[in-house]
Design a protein around this motif. Structure first.
Motif, mmCIF file in Angstrom:
data_model
loop_
_atom_site.group_PDB
_atom_site.id
_atom_site.type_symbol
_atom_site.label_atom_id
_atom_site.label_comp_id
_atom_site.label_asym_id
_atom_site.label_seq_id
_atom_site.Cartn_x
_atom_site.Cartn_y
_atom_site.Cartn_z
ATOM 1 N N GLY A 25 0.973 -1.332 0.019
ATOM 2 C CA GLY A 25 -0.023 0.059 -0.173
ATOM 3 C C GLY A 25 0.994 1.130 -0.162
ATOM 4 N N PRO A 26 0.824 1.959 1.126
ATOM 5 C CA PRO A 26 1.550 3.129 1.024
ATOM 6 C C PRO A 26 3.266 3.164 1.185
ATOM 7 C CG PRO A 26 0.975 2.738 3.460
ATOM 8 C CD PRO A 26 0.115 1.795 2.521
ATOM 9 N N ALA A 27 3.794 2.210 1.543
ATOM 10 C CA ALA A 27 5.255 2.061 1.911
ATOM 11 C C ALA A 27 5.971 1.703 0.548
ATOM 12 C CB ALA A 27 5.613 1.001 2.982
ATOM 13 N N PHE A 28 5.779 2.695 -0.249
ATOM 14 C CA PHE A 28 6.246 2.701 -1.516
ATOM 15 C C PHE A 28 7.954 2.436 -1.817
ATOM 16 C CE2 PHE A 28 7.539 4.915 -5.806
ATOM 17 C CZ PHE A 28 7.312 3.744 -6.742
ATOM 18 N N ASP A 29 8.438 1.419 -2.345
ATOM 19 C CA ASP A 29 9.638 1.067 -2.266
ATOM 20 C C ASP A 29 10.518 1.165 -0.790
ATOM 21 O OD1 ASP A 29 9.710 1.178 -4.846
ATOM 22 O OD2 ASP A 29 10.789 2.996 -5.453
ATOM 23 N N ALA A 30 9.767 0.908 -0.022
ATOM 24 C CA ALA A 30 10.452 0.835 1.406
ATOM 25 C C ALA A 30 10.383 -0.410 2.214
ATOM 26 C CB ALA A 30 9.916 2.142 2.186
ATOM 27 N N ALA A 31 8.992 -1.122 2.079
ATOM 28 C CA ALA A 31 8.637 -2.025 2.861
ATOM 29 C C ALA A 31 8.293 -3.543 2.108
ATOM 30 C CB ALA A 31 7.615 -1.884 3.823
ATOM 31 N N ALA A 32 8.358 -4.531 2.552
ATOM 32 C CA ALA A 32 7.877 -5.722 1.860
ATOM 33 C C ALA A 32 7.870 -6.982 2.722
ATOM 34 C CB ALA A 32 8.970 -6.072 0.825
ATOM 35 N N LEU A 33 7.296 -7.890 2.671
ATOM 36 C CA LEU A 33 7.099 -9.038 3.387
ATOM 37 C C LEU A 33 7.613 -10.475 2.636
ATOM 38 C CD1 LEU A 33 4.192 -10.549 2.542
ATOM 39 C CD2 LEU A 33 3.362 -8.743 3.903
ATOM 40 N N ALA A 34 7.899 -11.414 3.247
ATOM 41 C CA ALA A 34 8.141 -12.609 2.665
ATOM 42 C C ALA A 34 7.074 -13.613 2.820
ATOM 43 C CB ALA A 34 9.362 -13.204 3.193
ATOM 44 N N MET A 35 6.899 -14.390 1.631
ATOM 45 C CA MET A 35 5.657 -15.404 1.782
ATOM 46 C C MET A 35 6.070 -16.799 1.630
ATOM 47 S SD MET A 35 2.887 -13.293 -0.777
ATOM 48 C CE MET A 35 4.207 -12.929 -2.133
ATOM 49 N N ASP A 36 5.411 -17.718 1.937
ATOM 50 C CA ASP A 36 5.863 -19.167 2.314
ATOM 51 C C ASP A 36 5.609 -19.805 0.962
ATOM 52 O OD1 ASP A 36 3.185 -19.344 2.378
ATOM 53 O OD2 ASP A 36 3.094 -20.866 3.952
ATOM 54 N N PHE A 37 6.112 -19.367 -0.121
ATOM 55 C CA PHE A 37 6.426 -20.388 -1.326
ATOM 56 C C PHE A 37 7.686 -19.752 -2.021
ATOM 57 C CE2 PHE A 37 3.035 -17.019 -2.234
ATOM 58 C CZ PHE A 37 3.453 -16.583 -3.750
ATOM 59 N N TYR A 38 8.415 -20.439 -2.594
ATOM 60 C CA TYR A 38 9.754 -20.463 -2.975
ATOM 61 C C TYR A 38 10.317 -20.853 -4.320
ATOM 62 C CZ TYR A 38 9.805 -20.556 2.423
ATOM 63 O OH TYR A 38 9.516 -20.261 3.610
ATOM 64 N N ILE A 39 11.566 -20.282 -4.675
ATOM 65 C CA ILE A 39 12.275 -20.853 -5.777
ATOM 66 C C ILE A 39 13.332 -21.422 -5.056
ATOM 67 C CG2 ILE A 39 13.378 -18.566 -6.164
ATOM 68 C CD1 ILE A 39 13.736 -19.786 -8.875
ATOM 69 N N LYS A 40 13.550 -22.836 -5.256
ATOM 70 C CA LYS A 40 14.496 -23.590 -4.700
ATOM 71 C C LYS A 40 15.539 -24.170 -5.683
ATOM 72 C CE LYS A 40 11.726 -25.461 -1.113
ATOM 73 N NZ LYS A 40 10.885 -26.761 -0.604
ATOM 74 N N ILE A 41 16.832 -23.770 -5.286
ATOM 75 C CA ILE A 41 17.979 -24.086 -6.326
ATOM 76 C C ILE A 41 18.886 -24.907 -5.605
ATOM 77 C CG2 ILE A 41 19.645 -22.913 -7.563
ATOM 78 C CD1 ILE A 41 17.965 -20.274 -7.444
ATOM 79 N N ALA A 144 13.491 -8.466 2.100
ATOM 80 C CA ALA A 144 12.370 -9.306 2.550
ATOM 81 C C ALA A 144 12.638 -10.724 2.029
ATOM 82 C CB ALA A 144 11.164 -9.048 2.280
ATOM 83 N N CYS A 145 13.347 -10.893 0.866
ATOM 84 C CA CYS A 145 13.471 -12.078 0.341
ATOM 85 C C CYS A 145 14.888 -12.808 0.845
ATOM 86 C CB CYS A 145 13.906 -12.103 -1.261
ATOM 87 S SG CYS A 145 14.195 -13.773 -2.091
ATOM 88 N N THR A 303 6.292 -15.458 6.105
ATOM 89 C CA THR A 303 7.325 -16.524 6.633
ATOM 90 C C THR A 303 8.532 -15.764 7.056
ATOM 91 O OG1 THR A 303 8.502 -18.227 6.122
ATOM 92 C CG2 THR A 303 8.330 -16.685 4.149
ATOM 93 N N LEU A 304 8.884 -16.119 8.178
ATOM 94 C CA LEU A 304 10.196 -15.737 8.822
ATOM 95 C C LEU A 304 11.412 -16.411 8.222
ATOM 96 C CD1 LEU A 304 9.111 -15.628 12.643
ATOM 97 C CD2 LEU A 304 8.898 -13.826 10.989
ATOM 98 N N ARG A 305 11.298 -17.139 7.402
ATOM 99 C CA ARG A 305 12.487 -17.673 6.689
ATOM 100 C C ARG A 305 12.828 -17.004 5.403
ATOM 101 N NH1 ARG A 305 12.822 -24.060 4.821
ATOM 102 N NH2 ARG A 305 14.963 -23.958 3.448
ATOM 103 N N GLY A 306 14.164 -16.460 5.335
ATOM 104 C CA GLY A 306 14.701 -15.926 4.302
ATOM 105 C C GLY A 306 15.569 -16.719 3.687
ATOM 106 N N ALA A 307 16.151 -16.233 2.736
ATOM 107 C CA ALA A 307 17.112 -16.930 1.724
ATOM 108 C C ALA A 307 18.431 -17.401 2.338
ATOM 109 C CB ALA A 307 17.308 -16.209 0.379
ATOM 110 N N ARG A 308 18.714 -16.657 3.466
ATOM 111 C CA ARG A 308 19.962 -16.547 4.352
ATOM 112 C C ARG A 308 19.933 -18.024 5.174
ATOM 113 N NH1 ARG A 308 20.973 -12.284 8.787
ATOM 114 N NH2 ARG A 308 18.830 -12.203 9.740
ATOM 115 N N THR A 309 18.582 -18.348 5.497
ATOM 116 C CA THR A 309 18.299 -19.412 6.267
ATOM 117 C C THR A 309 18.584 -20.569 5.977
ATOM 118 O OG1 THR A 309 16.416 -17.973 7.110
ATOM 119 C CG2 THR A 309 16.274 -20.433 7.870
#
Length: 311
Positions: A25-41, A144-145, A303-309
């Motif tokens: 919404g209003p937090a343009f280019d400033a905030a984001a959240l991570a969701m619990d589906f992924y690209i796995k490599i 966030a990612c 999800t609290l799990r990011g790519a660095r986890t």
């Protein structure tokens, strides 16, 4: 750095990078959240580059030419003056590509993580997120990612990123409405004005602060007003018809509010945790059908799990 390898040879690297929803919404280019589906490599050294891809948008993920992950990997290693190690990649993807779910940030972070790992670069989280943010031209998705949860981020002159990670209080069930057609971030940015009124800027600052308070205090009651935006959503609505349609459901059938996911065209719907998912999902599906609109509806959560986890 997440890896299945414990020895010093660093013979492989396994990553799971979450989808993200930025702007909120209003937090343009400033905030984001991570969701619990992924690209796995899964990446391993090889004699030549190769990709085996499965899941969503497999043709894009498996196309070896002009691949965003590999292009980023090569660029970072070249800039660092390190030897390029060919890689065999196995990709399993659940992130919609080109639909406002952070697919490009995840791909760029994957390429950077591969370069840091196989090039033996001693980069900090701030450098990794900063490099991805520089390539994305904004830090929200990348932070966030990489970090997981809800993040607030800004870029610095040193090409690093300052990131604050927030653990939202309480439950925040989400429903992601994904249309069939993609929308490029470049096209979505072209419709934005170059200047804004003081009233619009102040309103967005106020709503961004309320949004942060809503998450940190578990105040679901604040969300209906906190998601209001005057900076990007009014100008992108014509390109993203799901948004004005789903915003009409605010306060009904367990719908707290709706916001563009990133630059769109997907829409993130915030649900009342006291209302069943089935009821809210049916309300969304019925309302879209009544307005001759179609979308894939994906239940998700922060999800609290990011790519660095570590995996």
């Amino acid at each position: 750095m997440p890896s299945k390898t414990a020895n010093s040879k660093r013979s492989s690297l396994a990553l799971a990078l979450p989808a993200t929803s930025a702007n909120l919404g209003p937090a343009f280019d400033a905030a984001a959240l991570a969701m619990d589906f992924y690209i796995k490599i899964d990446a391993r050294p090889a004699d030549q580059f190769s990709i085996t891809a499965s899941g969503r948008d497999g043709e894009i993920c498996g196309k070896l030419d002009d691949h965003l992950i590999l292009n980023t990997y090569r660029d970072v290693l070249e800039a660092a003056g390190r030897t390029l190690t060919p890689l065999a990649l196995k990709i399993a993807n659940d992130i919609p590509i080109g639909k406002g779910c952070g697919s490009s940030a995840a791909a760029r972070l994957a390429g950077i993580a591969l370069a840091v790992h196989f090039g033996r670069l001693r980069w900090t989280d701030a450098q990794i997120v900063g490099e991805a943010s520089r390539r994305e031209h904004h830090p929200d998705n990348a932070s966030a990612c990489w970090m997981g949860g809800l993040t607030v981020a800004r870029m610095s002159a040193e090409a690093e990123a300052q990131v604050a990670c927030i653990r939202p209080k309480g439950k925040w069930p989400l429903l992601l409405a994904v249309p069939e057609q993609a929308l490029s971030t470049e096209e979505a940015r072209r419709v934005l004005p170059t200047q804004y009124s003081r009233a619009d800027a102040v309103t967005n600052v106020q709503n961004s602060m309320l949004l942060l308070a809503a998450f940190t205090q578990g105040r679901h009651d604040l969300l209906s007003v906190a998601l209001e935006d005057r900076i990007h959503q009014p100008y992108r609505s014509a390109l993203c018809p799901l948004l004005p349609c789903l915003q009409e459901l605010k306060g009904k059938d367990g719908i707290l509010g709706a916001a563009l996911s990133g630059a769109g065209p997907s829409v993130l719907v915030f649900l009342d945790p006291n209302v069943t998912l089935a009821k809210a999902r049916k309300a969304v599906a019925d309302h879209l059908a009544q307005n001759n609109l179609a979308a894939e509806l994906l239940p998700t959560r922060i999800t609290l799990r990011g790519a660095r986890t570590p995996l």
